[in-house]
Scaffold this motif. Structure first.
Motif, PDB file in Angstrom:
ATOM      1  N   SER A  71      -3.070  10.427  -0.396  1.00  0.00           N
ATOM      2  CA  SER A  71      -3.531   9.074  -0.717  1.00  0.00           C
ATOM      3  C   SER A  71      -4.963   9.120  -1.212  1.00  0.00           C
ATOM      4  O   SER A  71      -5.698  10.080  -0.974  1.00  0.00           O
ATOM      5  N   GLU A  72      -5.366   8.067  -1.903  1.00  0.00           N
ATOM      6  CA  GLU A  72      -6.739   7.993  -2.395  1.00  0.00           C
ATOM      7  C   GLU A  72      -7.734   8.057  -1.235  1.00  0.00           C
ATOM      8  O   GLU A  72      -7.504   7.486  -0.170  1.00  0.00           O
ATOM      9  N   PRO A  74     -10.471   6.688   0.811  1.00  0.00           N
ATOM     10  CA  PRO A  74     -10.805   5.265   0.933  1.00  0.00           C
ATOM     11  C   PRO A  74     -12.110   4.868   0.246  1.00  0.00           C
ATOM     12  O   PRO A  74     -12.248   3.737  -0.208  1.00  0.00           O
ATOM     13  N   GLY A  77     -11.337   4.025  -3.438  1.00  0.00           N
ATOM     14  CA  GLY A  77     -10.131   3.224  -3.566  1.00  0.00           C
ATOM     15  C   GLY A  77     -10.099   2.381  -4.823  1.00  0.00           C
ATOM     16  O   GLY A  77     -11.118   2.132  -5.462  1.00  0.00           O
ATOM     17  N   ARG A  82     -14.221  -2.210  -6.770  1.00  0.00           N
ATOM     18  CA  ARG A  82     -14.018  -0.781  -6.943  1.00  0.00           C
ATOM     19  C   ARG A  82     -15.356  -0.052  -7.044  1.00  0.00           C
ATOM     20  O   ARG A  82     -16.312  -0.565  -7.595  1.00  0.00           O
ATOM     21  N   ASP A 158      -1.740   5.711   2.890  1.00  0.00           N
ATOM     22  CA  ASP A 158      -2.679   4.836   2.195  1.00  0.00           C
ATOM     23  C   ASP A 158      -3.377   3.933   3.204  1.00  0.00           C
ATOM     24  O   ASP A 158      -2.747   3.370   4.095  1.00  0.00           O
ATOM     25  N   VAL A 162      -6.528   0.731  -0.777  1.00  0.00           N
ATOM     26  CA  VAL A 162      -6.041   1.877  -1.543  1.00  0.00           C
ATOM     27  C   VAL A 162      -4.638   1.549  -2.037  1.00  0.00           C
ATOM     28  O   VAL A 162      -3.778   1.150  -1.274  1.00  0.00           O
ATOM     29  N   ALA A 199      -1.109  -1.334   1.293  1.00  0.00           N
ATOM     30  CA  ALA A 199      -1.891  -0.370   2.074  1.00  0.00           C
ATOM     31  C   ALA A 199      -1.370  -0.341   3.504  1.00  0.00           C
ATOM     32  O   ALA A 199      -0.889  -1.330   4.029  1.00  0.00           O
TER      33      ALA A 199
END
Length: 341
Positions: A71-72, A74, A77, A82, A158, A162, A199
């Motif tokens: 997952s990205e 955090p 994200g 952003r 996630d 995210v 998420a």
């Protein structure tokens, strides 16, 4: 007799001074050796940790036919607001398949953007597709500063803010389009690409890691190496609940590994939920190369992947720089990487 006695006493004082100097020099040598040994031990331990993680993932792929995608991170994200990124704008695809772009510019955080689109883009102004090689440009997070977007992933579910794919506010027409194979019948993005995956929660990390390492003793071994743990549940949260910090009020004003700028002070942090860490306590990045190979990365002892802020703790190097500026340092030299960069 008196002169002889005075000379003897003076000579003794000189000897004592020489002994003190020699002891100081030896102590410095010993401390330097100890620090070198500690760093070497931590590096070897981190290599073992990365090898264990790789083994666990490979076993899962062999037994279950696949493993969950990372997952990205955090802090990088997708959901607004952003973090800033910089990259090439106005890319043009050449007949030989190469890509030519204009100057490095800041990606408009209020424009349209997609994560996960591995394609060149036709764009105007600030509305453009987020690319894998865009660079993270938030100086509040030195650990990730200057890193390519395709590297900014961690093992786990996630977390808040995210998403897998996302679409920021729709601009006024005419809309920006994505070149084939993403143009289909939609002048913006296809429903598949604009779909937002909900998420999860920090507790979901346990399920993701259980899935990864459930059929082996990898979790047990990583816990023994103190590479797999969760932050305290009662720790204070900062940055919209994405991080925790035990830092007392009025904390350090200068960046140190594992800290993030919050309220004018750099505070200690860990990612929420169960996570994987190297021997220095820094989160391990996990991603896949464009060829599909697994990539595991440790930032090493300085806690940064690209640019170390240097003695003053302030980043003076730009995210897209090729050499460090001012008293900043090249933090990539001591990265520990398993897989393709």
């Amino acid at each position: 007799m008196r002169r002889s006695s005075e000379f003897a006493r003076a000579f003794t004082l000189i000897e004592l001074l020489m002994v003190v100097v020699i002891i100081s020099i030896l102590a410095g040598i010993v401390l330097g050796t100890v620090n070198v040994l500690k760093r070497s031990t931590a590096k070897s331990k981190t290599n073992v940790i990365l090898a264990e993680i790789r083994q666990g993932i490979e076993l899962t792929v062999a037994n279950k036919g696949g493993a969950p995608a990372p997952s990205e991170h955090p802090l990088a994200g997708s959901k607004a607001p952003r973090s800033p990124f910089v990259g090439l704008r106005g890319r043009i695809l050449q007949p030989d398949g190469s890509v030519v772009g204009g100057a490095m510019t800041v990606v408009n955080p209020a424009g349209q953007a997609l994560k996960g689109v591995d394609e060149w883009s036709v764009t105007s102004n600030g509305d453009r597709v987020m690319m894998p090689d865009d660079l993270f440009a938030d100086p509040a997070v030195p650990i990730l500063f200057g890193m390519r977007r395709e590297y900014l992933y961690v093992i786990g579910a996630d977390q808040s803010a995210v998403t897998d794919y996302f679409r920021l506010p729709k601009p006024a027409p005419p809309a920006t389009t994505i070149p084939p194979p993403y143009d289909n019948s939609n002048p913006l993005y296809t429903e598949k690409l604009s779909h937002v995956i909900s998420a999860g929660t920090p507790q979901d990390n346990q399920q993701a890691i259980d899935y990864l390492f459930g059929n082996s003793n990898v979790s047990t071994e990583l816990a023994r190496l103190k590479a797999l743990f969760s932050p305290p549940d009662d720790a204070a949260l900062i940055h919209a609940g994405l991080l925790w910090s035990p830092e007392p009020s009025g904390g350090e004003s200068r960046w140190k590994p594992g800290r993030i700028l919050d309220g004018g002070a750099y505070k200690l942090y860990r990612l929420r939920g169960l996570g994987l860490y190297d021997a220095w306590g820094h989160e391990i990045l996990s991603s896949y190369s464009r060829g599909g190979a697994l990539r595991l990365m440790s930032a090493g002892p300085d806690g940064v992947f690209r640019w170390d802020p240097g003695p003053d703790g302030i980043l003076q190097t730009t995210a897209d720089a090729v050499v460090p500026a001012g008293d900043d340092l090249d933090g990539s030299r001591d990265n520990i990487v398993h897989g393709d960069q």
